[in-house]
Design an enzyme around this catalytic site. Structure first.
Site, PDB file in Angstrom:
ATOM      1  N   HIS A   1      -9.105  -0.072  -2.464  1.00 28.45           N
ATOM      2  CA  HIS A   1      -9.362   1.376  -2.543  1.00 28.45           C
ATOM      3  C   HIS A   1      -9.441   1.889  -3.976  1.00 28.45           C
ATOM      4  CE1 HIS A   1      -9.257   2.941   1.650  1.00 28.45           C
ATOM      5  NE2 HIS A   1      -8.826   1.707   1.836  1.00 28.45           N
TER       6      HIS A   1
ATOM      7  N   ASP B   1       0.819  -1.213   0.000  1.00 27.66           N
ATOM      8  CA  ASP B   1       0.000   0.000   0.000  1.00 27.66           C
ATOM      9  C   ASP B   1       0.858   1.271   0.000  1.00 27.66           C
ATOM     10  OD1 ASP B   1      -1.638  -2.165   0.719  1.00 27.66           O
ATOM     11  OD2 ASP B   1      -2.927  -0.933   1.995  1.00 27.66           O
TER      12      ASP B   1
ATOM     13  N   HIS C   1      -1.165   4.616  -0.490  1.00 27.67           N
ATOM     14  CA  HIS C   1      -2.191   5.478   0.115  1.00 27.67           C
ATOM     15  C   HIS C   1      -1.876   6.969   0.064  1.00 27.67           C
ATOM     16  CE1 HIS C   1      -5.253   2.726   1.375  1.00 27.67           C
ATOM     17  NE2 HIS C   1      -4.386   1.932   1.979  1.00 27.67           N
TER      18      HIS C   1
ATOM     19  N   ASP D   1      -3.898  -0.055  -3.715  1.00 26.85           N
ATOM     20  CA  ASP D   1      -4.122   0.983  -2.706  1.00 26.85           C
ATOM     21  C   ASP D   1      -3.152   2.149  -2.874  1.00 26.85           C
ATOM     22  OD1 ASP D   1      -6.239  -0.470  -1.773  1.00 26.85           O
ATOM     23  OD2 ASP D   1      -5.595  -0.494   0.323  1.00 26.85           O
TER      24      ASP D   1
ATOM     25  N   HIS E   1      -2.469  -4.815   1.991  1.00 28.44           N
ATOM     26  CA  HIS E   1      -3.809  -4.677   2.591  1.00 28.44           C
ATOM     27  C   HIS E   1      -3.835  -4.519   4.109  1.00 28.44           C
ATOM     28  CE1 HIS E   1      -8.123  -4.837   2.409  1.00 28.44           C
ATOM     29  NE2 HIS E   1      -8.267  -6.078   2.817  1.00 28.44           N
TER      30      HIS E   1
END
Length: 306
Positions: free
Chosen positions: A115, A54, A56, A82, A238
């Site tokens: 996401h 990830d 983000h 993500d 995740h």
């Protein structure tokens, strides 16, 4: 297709955390779609490759990742989803990764995370960020339409299976995954949802996920899946792990998380996984990049761990 010179200029601009214009984003997403539609639900990847979890929207930490792991295209990368939400720079982060994909299509693999969906991004920051930076939702729409085309999983040298979340009770084999129709919004349930939402668990068998989507799966499930499909490892993202990576289920599964100090407050390290030419594995851990001045945000995103 614009000339590589145009793309190189855009990548240079994005590396400075300067967003592209709306019209350029539309062209970029159309180009990326044309590439991704040719890719597979189980996208084959050759080694050497560096596997990332990830991000983000933590743009400066993505730049730190490239500093630690090497710049594209000198290093081959596989990102497990993500890219957006949570961090302050989802627009710049996803724009840069998509631009690198278009420029160096065979050097970069970008998978879909939970996401990368219309519904989740409307709650956890990307939608609001697009409105704030562009004054309308067009860029959000261009990217979320593009997300439908992202491959769900990747397979490194027929041995290491990479995906965002985890396994599904509906999918025993890689061929089951190959037969899915992926070009759609992430469903609320079913096999495609499970691949993006599930988590490994200490308990055996399948369990109900506390996330409200996907399942938990035990060591017995992962061992059987790997055996059935001739795999040595499942690599997934995740979940926040404090050291940046975490082995579990008798080393049948590894979690890789590449957003250091997640949400700018969790205090975790990040990691990436280098897989060498002989399939040797090496984890590189890193701390957050020096903090930039935070931009004003229109509203606080909800607290949760998804």
């Amino acid at each position: 297709m614009p000339l590589n010179g145009d793309l190189d200029r855009q990548i240079e601009q994005l590396m400075e955390c300067k967003p592209l214009g709306e019209a350029d984003v539309k062209i970029l997403c159309d180009q990326a779609k044309a590439i991704l539609v040719e890719e597979y639900n189980v996208q084959p990847v050759k080694c050497p490759v560096t596997v990332c979890g990830d991000i983000h929207g933590q743009f400066y930490d993505l730049i730190e990742l490239f500093r630690i792991g090497g710049n594209a295209p000198d290093t081959n990368y596989l990102f497990m989803g993500d890219y957006v939400d949570r961090g302050y720079y989802s627009v710049e982060t996803v724009s840069l990764l998509v631009a690198l994909k278009v420029r160096y299509r065979d050097r970069l693999t970008i998978l879909r995370g939970n996401h990368e969906s219309r519904q989740i991004t409307q709650v956890y920051g990307f939608y609001d960020e697009c409105l704030r930076k562009y004054g309308n939702a067009n860029v959000w729409k261009y990217f979320t339409d593009l997300f439908d085309y992202l491959p769900l999983t990747a397979l490194i040298e027929s041995q290491v299976f990479c995906l965002h979340g985890g396994l599904s009770p509906s999918l025993d084999t890689l061929d089951n995954i190959r037969s899915l129709d992926r070009i759609q919004e992430v469903p609320h349930e079913g096999p495609m949802c499970d691949l993006l939402w599930s988590d490994p668990d200490d308990r055996c068998g399948w369990g109900i996920s506390p996330r409200g989507a996907g399942y938990t799966f035990g060591q017995d499930i992962a061992t059987q899946f790997n055996h059935n499909n001739g795999l040595s490892l499942i690599s997934r993202a995740h979940q926040l792990v404090m050291e940046g990576y975490n082995w579990c289920q008798e080393k049948n599964v590894v979690t890789v998380f590449s957003a250091p100090n997640y949400c700018y407050r969790c205090g975790n390290m990040a990691a990436i996984l280098e897989i060498g030419e002989k399939m040797e594995q090496n984890f590189l851990q890193f701390d957050p990049a020096p903090r930039q001045v935070e931009p004003d945000t229109t509203r606080k995103t909800p607290d949760y761990f998804l």
